[in-house]
Write a protein that holds these residues in place. Sequence first.
Motif, PDB file in Angstrom:
ATOM      1  N   GLY A  25      15.436  -8.483   1.224  1.00 20.67           N
ATOM      2  CA  GLY A  25      14.975  -8.422  -0.159  1.00 20.67           C
ATOM      3  C   GLY A  25      15.922  -7.601  -1.017  1.00 20.67           C
ATOM      4  N   ASP A  57      15.734  -4.878  -2.886  1.00 23.14           N
ATOM      5  CA  ASP A  57      15.790  -3.423  -2.792  1.00 23.14           C
ATOM      6  C   ASP A  57      16.509  -2.987  -1.520  1.00 23.14           C
ATOM      7  OD1 ASP A  57      14.367  -3.052  -5.206  1.00 23.14           O
ATOM      8  OD2 ASP A  57      12.477  -3.369  -4.173  1.00 23.14           O
ATOM      9  N   GLU A 115       6.540   0.632  -8.410  1.00 18.85           N
ATOM     10  CA  GLU A 115       5.961  -0.561  -7.793  1.00 18.85           C
ATOM     11  C   GLU A 115       4.437  -0.529  -7.760  1.00 18.85           C
ATOM     12  OE1 GLU A 115       8.082  -2.345  -4.200  1.00 18.85           O
ATOM     13  OE2 GLU A 115       8.696  -0.254  -4.137  1.00 18.85           O
ATOM     14  N   GLU A 144      12.382  -1.294 -11.357  1.00 24.91           N
ATOM     15  CA  GLU A 144      12.815  -2.678 -11.131  1.00 24.91           C
ATOM     16  C   GLU A 144      13.996  -3.017 -12.041  1.00 24.91           C
ATOM     17  OE1 GLU A 144      10.951  -7.230 -11.254  1.00 24.91           O
ATOM     18  OE2 GLU A 144       9.934  -5.579 -12.298  1.00 24.91           O
ATOM     19  N   TYR A 190      15.593 -15.406  -5.716  1.00 21.49           N
ATOM     20  CA  TYR A 190      15.378 -14.516  -6.854  1.00 21.49           C
ATOM     21  C   TYR A 190      15.703 -15.191  -8.186  1.00 21.49           C
ATOM     22  CZ  TYR A 190      14.564 -10.452  -3.910  1.00 21.49           C
ATOM     23  OH  TYR A 190      14.024  -9.570  -3.016  1.00 21.49           O
ATOM     24  N   ARG A 232      10.002 -12.265  -8.024  1.00 22.51           N
ATOM     25  CA  ARG A 232      10.376 -10.904  -8.418  1.00 22.51           C
ATOM     26  C   ARG A 232      10.473 -10.001  -7.199  1.00 22.51           C
ATOM     27  NH1 ARG A 232       6.564  -9.014 -13.334  1.00 22.51           N
ATOM     28  NH2 ARG A 232       7.866  -7.139 -13.144  1.00 22.51           N
ATOM     29  N   THR A 233       9.688 -10.303  -6.183  1.00 21.26           N
ATOM     30  CA  THR A 233       9.714  -9.554  -4.930  1.00 21.26           C
ATOM     31  C   THR A 233       9.575 -10.557  -3.791  1.00 21.26           C
ATOM     32  OG1 THR A 233       8.655  -7.772  -3.665  1.00 21.26           O
ATOM     33  CG2 THR A 233       7.223  -9.166  -4.980  1.00 21.26           C
ATOM     34  N   THR A 292       2.729 -13.583  -1.379  1.00 23.77           N
ATOM     35  CA  THR A 292       3.700 -13.273  -2.430  1.00 23.77           C
ATOM     36  C   THR A 292       3.815 -14.449  -3.384  1.00 23.77           C
ATOM     37  OG1 THR A 292       4.956 -11.925  -0.860  1.00 23.77           O
ATOM     38  CG2 THR A 292       6.053 -12.532  -2.910  1.00 23.77           C
ATOM     39  N   GLU A 332       5.985  -5.783 -10.864  1.00 19.81           N
ATOM     40  CA  GLU A 332       6.315  -6.891  -9.968  1.00 19.81           C
ATOM     41  C   GLU A 332       5.271  -7.079  -8.875  1.00 19.81           C
ATOM     42  OE1 GLU A 332       9.585  -6.042  -6.836  1.00 19.81           O
ATOM     43  OE2 GLU A 332      10.050  -4.668  -8.479  1.00 19.81           O
ATOM     44  N   ARG A 333       4.747  -5.991  -8.309  1.00 20.82           N
ATOM     45  CA  ARG A 333       3.721  -6.132  -7.270  1.00 20.82           C
ATOM     46  C   ARG A 333       2.388  -6.564  -7.869  1.00 20.82           C
ATOM     47  NH1 ARG A 333       5.065  -4.295  -2.066  1.00 20.82           N
ATOM     48  NH2 ARG A 333       2.879  -4.567  -1.532  1.00 20.82           N
ATOM     49  N   ARG A 379       1.806  -9.776  -5.686  1.00 23.15           N
ATOM     50  CA  ARG A 379       1.308  -9.480  -4.345  1.00 23.15           C
ATOM     51  C   ARG A 379      -0.213  -9.567  -4.297  1.00 23.15           C
ATOM     52  NH1 ARG A 379       4.835  -7.055  -0.595  1.00 23.15           N
ATOM     53  NH2 ARG A 379       6.875  -7.976  -0.997  1.00 23.15           N
TER      54      ARG A 379
END
Length: 302
Positions: A36, A38, A138, A190, A208, A246-247, A254, A278-279, A283
């Motif tokens: 990912g 990050d 996040e 982010e 992405y 985004r993640t 997701t 983003e989460r 998520r």
Amino acid sequence: MSKQFNYLDELEAEAIYIMREVAGQFDRPALLFSGGKDSICLVHLALKAFRPGKFPFPLVHVDTGHNFPEAIKFRDELANKIGEKLIVRKVENTIREKKLQDAKGKFPSRNGLQTYTLLDVIEEFEFDACIGGARRDEEKARAKERIFSVRDEFGQWDPKMQRPELWNIYNGKINKGENVRVFPISNWTELDVWNYIQREQIELPSIYFTHERQCVITEHGQLMCNNEFLDLDDTDRIVTKNVRYRTVGDMTCTAAVESEAYKIDDIIKEIKEAKISERGATRMDDRVSEAAMEDRKKGGYF
């Protein structure tokens, strides 16, 4: 040089300093690497911190078996390209060995089961520090973490027992059996990550960026990747949309976002205009309760 670039220089210098502190303070550190964005940034920072030498830690991935193929392919290619050791442990094997109950339901996420595999790999290799790409913007529970976050001998985290971190002094002293989770980009957002990716010209998985994908529309309007792990029925609506992620995590929890962002400039513009994290946007397992992430972290989740 613009103010933005000066700010990124400061974030980069802090992250490199933290990584070198890990190398200096711990005997058996590891860098958690999923493919990912990050964790890709962490690898890039580690290259700056330790090249021309080898990394003082392996790359470790806890594979749920529900990962996006694009991320797994990129993970393997990058590890091979830089010539660093990659350790992969599979949640599926943990389920079988420990006779755990696999997730059920329409979107059977294995995110919660990752904890067992992570704790097992920490014990297997006796890792005393695990570097991860969590950021404070996040999710609320992650905002409670210190940069050096101590876990007890059971892998558990107590948010009320946090060590002070003054003047960039990080205390990595632990007792036998304990370990530390380390977050070098804890102070990044982010948007900072994407500005850094743009500046450093860091390669990323295609997921992405905007692409056409079949998605299942959830009851909350989220767009979930239509994949073999979902338990769908005739009432589920499947559509083809231009989306990006985004993640990147477990495919079963997701969600994608509709997007026309084919370039990093477009993504940065989108993030600046976004009204939700983003989460929060993508998520599903973080929507279980306000304390969903914190509860998982207390049990050993990264």
